[in-house]
Each structure stands twice: as structure tokens, then as C-alpha cells.
Design a protein around this motif. Structure first.
Motif, PDB file in Angstrom:
ATOM      1  N   ILE A  98       0.755  -1.147  -0.065  1.00  0.00           N
ATOM      2  CA  ILE A  98       0.043  -0.166   0.004  1.00  0.00           C
ATOM      3  C   ILE A  98       1.025   1.245   0.107  1.00  0.00           C
ATOM      4  O   ILE A  98       1.761   1.546   0.843  1.00  0.00           O
ATOM      5  N   VAL A  99       0.639   2.049  -0.785  1.00  0.00           N
ATOM      6  CA  VAL A  99       1.566   3.349  -1.153  1.00  0.00           C
ATOM      7  C   VAL A  99       0.704   4.478  -1.071  1.00  0.00           C
ATOM      8  O   VAL A  99      -0.525   4.516  -1.332  1.00  0.00           O
ATOM      9  N   PRO A 100       1.192   5.703  -0.762  1.00  0.00           N
ATOM     10  CA  PRO A 100       0.337   7.023  -0.628  1.00  0.00           C
ATOM     11  C   PRO A 100       0.142   7.520  -1.826  1.00  0.00           C
ATOM     12  O   PRO A 100       0.947   7.453  -2.786  1.00  0.00           O
ATOM     13  N   ARG A 101      -1.125   8.396  -2.027  1.00  0.00           N
ATOM     14  CA  ARG A 101      -1.352   8.899  -3.051  1.00  0.00           C
ATOM     15  C   ARG A 101      -0.456  10.284  -3.108  1.00  0.00           C
ATOM     16  O   ARG A 101       0.055  10.692  -1.948  1.00  0.00           O
ATOM     17  N   ARG A 102      -0.403  10.687  -4.138  1.00  0.00           N
ATOM     18  CA  ARG A 102       0.476  12.027  -4.559  1.00  0.00           C
ATOM     19  C   ARG A 102       0.029  13.156  -3.321  1.00  0.00           C
ATOM     20  O   ARG A 102       0.822  13.918  -2.679  1.00  0.00           O
ATOM     21  N   ASN A 103      -1.284  13.080  -3.274  1.00  0.00           N
ATOM     22  CA  ASN A 103      -1.864  14.453  -2.622  1.00  0.00           C
ATOM     23  C   ASN A 103      -1.701  14.062  -1.006  1.00  0.00           C
ATOM     24  O   ASN A 103      -2.093  14.923  -0.107  1.00  0.00           O
ATOM     25  N   MET A 104      -1.241  12.953  -0.810  1.00  0.00           N
ATOM     26  CA  MET A 104      -0.920  12.555   0.663  1.00  0.00           C
ATOM     27  C   MET A 104       0.512  13.138   1.044  1.00  0.00           C
ATOM     28  O   MET A 104       0.989  13.102   2.466  1.00  0.00           O
ATOM     29  N   LEU A 105       1.343  13.469   0.260  1.00  0.00           N
ATOM     30  CA  LEU A 105       2.675  14.093   0.418  1.00  0.00           C
ATOM     31  C   LEU A 105       2.320  15.543   0.538  1.00  0.00           C
ATOM     32  O   LEU A 105       2.361  16.236  -0.605  1.00  0.00           O
ATOM     33  N   LYS A 106       2.882  16.192   1.568  1.00  0.00           N
ATOM     34  CA  LYS A 106       2.869  17.677   1.537  1.00  0.00           C
ATOM     35  C   LYS A 106       4.031  18.224   0.990  1.00  0.00           C
ATOM     36  O   LYS A 106       5.182  17.780   0.830  1.00  0.00           O
ATOM     37  N   THR A 107       3.669  19.286   0.312  1.00  0.00           N
ATOM     38  CA  THR A 107       4.704  20.104  -0.456  1.00  0.00           C
ATOM     39  C   THR A 107       5.611  20.834   0.381  1.00  0.00           C
ATOM     40  O   THR A 107       5.089  20.958   1.691  1.00  0.00           O
ATOM     41  N   LYS A 108       6.647  21.353   0.277  1.00  0.00           N
ATOM     42  CA  LYS A 108       7.482  22.136   0.960  1.00  0.00           C
ATOM     43  C   LYS A 108       6.791  23.536   1.563  1.00  0.00           C
ATOM     44  O   LYS A 108       6.844  24.014   2.714  1.00  0.00           O
ATOM     45  N   ALA A 109       6.026  23.877   0.474  1.00  0.00           N
ATOM     46  CA  ALA A 109       5.111  25.385   0.918  1.00  0.00           C
ATOM     47  C   ALA A 109       4.191  24.887   2.133  1.00  0.00           C
ATOM     48  O   ALA A 109       4.051  25.613   3.217  1.00  0.00           O
ATOM     49  N   GLN A 110       3.525  23.830   1.676  1.00  0.00           N
ATOM     50  CA  GLN A 110       2.309  23.382   2.767  1.00  0.00           C
ATOM     51  C   GLN A 110       3.138  23.049   4.243  1.00  0.00           C
ATOM     52  O   GLN A 110       2.722  23.376   5.242  1.00  0.00           O
ATOM     53  N   ILE A 111       4.262  22.403   4.155  1.00  0.00           N
ATOM     54  CA  ILE A 111       4.888  21.877   5.397  1.00  0.00           C
ATOM     55  C   ILE A 111       5.308  23.197   6.356  1.00  0.00           C
ATOM     56  O   ILE A 111       5.311  23.301   7.497  1.00  0.00           O
ATOM     57  N   GLU A 112       5.798  24.319   5.589  1.00  0.00           N
ATOM     58  CA  GLU A 112       6.257  25.556   6.409  1.00  0.00           C
ATOM     59  C   GLU A 112       4.861  26.237   7.136  1.00  0.00           C
ATOM     60  O   GLU A 112       4.980  26.444   8.033  1.00  0.00           O
ATOM     61  N   LYS A 113       3.712  25.889   6.458  1.00  0.00           N
ATOM     62  CA  LYS A 113       2.442  26.556   6.994  1.00  0.00           C
ATOM     63  C   LYS A 113       2.017  25.908   8.110  1.00  0.00           C
ATOM     64  O   LYS A 113       1.560  26.262   9.131  1.00  0.00           O
TER      65      LYS A 113
END
Length: 287
Positions: free
Chosen positions: A35-50
Motif C-alpha cells: 500500500i503506497v500513499p497517493r501524491r496528494n498525501m505528500l505535503k509540499t515544502k510550502a504546505q509544510i512550512e505553513k
């Protein structure tokens, strides 16, 4: 994607310089039937900072509670501490009005497993243990963590339960690293709880969080080692096992339809970390 196209994550880098290697590794695991995560489950750098900023406020709220919690205060007073501090610092308490939840924080006392509703009629007493579960929205980004508080002098059984619960979370955290699986976290937690004579609640678990209050994946703490979803850099979720003295069975309050109690009236404890899977391990965003 083509190697030289802009990466799907919006970083502005070429795909080959950003997520290509990670995507290729995910595909290898997927081809094995994992079972692998969908792309939208991986947060982007911009999202992580927020999300980090929201998490910092969440930690500050819990620190604020820690400074003021004491015997003789009501759980309604804890709710006011959380609401006032959160709002004064530009945030919104995520639980407030979430699916009808009436308060800004969950306060779960002694035999309450989770989702305890603050009340002016519930007064903290010497010897109580209480979980304070704080969740924060800041600029549209979500964070979530909880702590156990011991009120004054507590019994040896309460002391041990809280200690072992913290140990369980730390052991789970040690397994939260890229290319491990959620089942590795679960196995570490469940094994340690059982070794100490405790049980782990099965039907209620952790969850993804960050751009919404509750996201995929569901995080179980009773599944086998090597099972469940692959852990990939960019995933953010909670590690929050609920450890019971006795049976893992529970019931939900029929009147308020929220508070979850141990079936056998035994004590329960929960500690919650919110973690980000990085390229070499995990970062605790709030706890």
C-alpha cells in the motif's frame, strides 16, 4: 512525468531534481503489492512550512495549559484557556463545532478514552489523570497533539500507565522513518503495551493531518510489523495510541454521543505526537 518538466509538487524545480527518485521508489514498492500513499498525501515544502507555524501555536497552547492546570479547576476552565489563547494568537480551535462537537478542546479524564467534553461540573481532583487534546487551525492549516497531565499525587497504577503510554509513543516514533510501514509503528506500540499488561484500543487511531483536520491514512496501532501503508517523505500524521489498563473494549456516552469510556471502567491514557516523515527519519511537529 518527463524528467525536465516542473515537478508536480509546485517546488519550481525540475522533476528529476525533486520528486522523481521518490516516485520511482514508491513504484517499486507498489509493484510488490504494498500500500503506497497517493501524491496528494505528500505535503509540499510550502504546505509544510505553513503547517509548522500552525503546529508551533498548537504546542504553545498545550504549554499554556500545562502552566495553569491544577486540582480544583473545572474542565470548562481548560476549554477557556485553550479558546482564549488560540484566538488571541490568530488561530481557531479545530474541534469547536467540528461535526457538532461543542467545545474547543477534548478533556478525557481517568476512564475516558477520548473526546471528553469540557464542563463546569467536572472538577479536577488530586490523583486524577487527564488527556488534553488540542487541535489548531492557523491560516487554513491544521495541527493536532495531546498530553497527559497528572493532577497532584497520583496512584502507582496511574503513574505506570502514563509512563508506559509515553514509552509506547516514543517506540512508535522510532519506527516512523521513510520506507518503513505504518504497521512497524503499530507493532512497536502494541508489543510494548502488551508486555506491560495493557491493551491498545483497536477501532480508534491516528490520522493524516495538515491541510484538513482528519486526512488519510488511518493509523492503527494493532496491525502487524511490515503491514499497512508505506511511509514516504512528506507524509504528516499523528501517533496517538490509546492505552487501556484492561480490555480494549469501549462504549460511547449515549447522551452527548462523543465521550468514549473504557468498558471495564479501567484507566486509559493517550499521548499524541504529530509527525512529518523526512528523508532520514521523522520530525515531531507538535506534541
Amino acid at each position: 512525468m518527463e524528467r525536465n518538466e516542473p515537478c508536480w509538487c509546485g517546488s519550481g524545480l525540475k522533476y528529476k531534481k525533486c520528486h522523481m527518485a521518490i516516485d520511482e521508489k514508491i513504484m517499486l514498492h507498489a509493484e510488490k503489492g504494498e500500500i503506497v500513499p497517493r501524491r496528494n498525501m505528500l505535503k509540499t515544502k510550502a504546505q509544510i512550512e505553513k503547517i509548522r507555524v500552525s503546529a508551533d501555536l498548537n504546542t504553545a497552547v498545550l504549554d499554556h495549559v500545562a502552566k495553569h492546570i491544577h486540582a480544583g479547576m473545572s474542565t470548562e476552565e481548560i476549554d477557556k484557556l485553550v479558546y482564549d489563547y488560540t484566538v488571541e494568537h490568530g488561530g481557531i480551535p479545530a474541534p469547536l463545532n467540528y461535526q457538532g462537537f461543542p467545545k474547543s478542546v477534548c478533556t478525557s479524564l481517568n476512564n475516558e478514552i477520548c473526546h471528553g467534553i469540557p464542563s463546569e461540573n467536572i472538577i479536577l481532583a488530586e490523583g486524577d489523570i487527564i488527556n488534553v487534546d488540542v487541535s489548531t487551525i492557523l491560516d487554513g492549516y491544521f495541527s493536532d497533539a495531546s498530553r497527559m497531565f497528572k493532577i497532584g499525587e497520583v496512584s502507582e497504577r496511574a503513574e505506570k500507565l502514563v509512563r508506559v503510554t509515553e514509552e509506547c509513543v516514543e517506540l512508535g516514533l522510532a519506527q516512523a522513518k521513510p520506507w518503513n510501514h505504518l504497521g512497524d509503528i503499530a507493532y512497536a506500540i502494541n508489543s510494548h503495551a502488551q508486555e506491560n499488561g495493557y491493551s491498545v484500543v483497536e477501532e480508534i487511531g491516528g490520522h493524516g493531518v495538515g491541510v484538513a483536520f482528519h486526512e488519510d491514512p488511518f493509523v492503527s496501532y494493532v496491525t502487524p510489523k511490515g503491514s499497512e501503508m508505506l511511509l514516504v517523505p512528506g507524509m504528516i500524521f499523528t501517533i496517538e495510541p490509546m492505552i487501556n489498563e484492561g480490555t480494549p473494549e469501549f462504549y460511547v456516552d449515549e447522551e452527548n454521543e462523543w465521550t468514549v469510556y473504557t468498558e471495564d471502567d479501567g484507566l486509559s491514557a493517550q499521548i499524541e505526537y504529530m509527525v512529518l516523515i523526512t528523508e532520514d527519519g521523522a520530525e515531531v511537529l507538535t506534541k
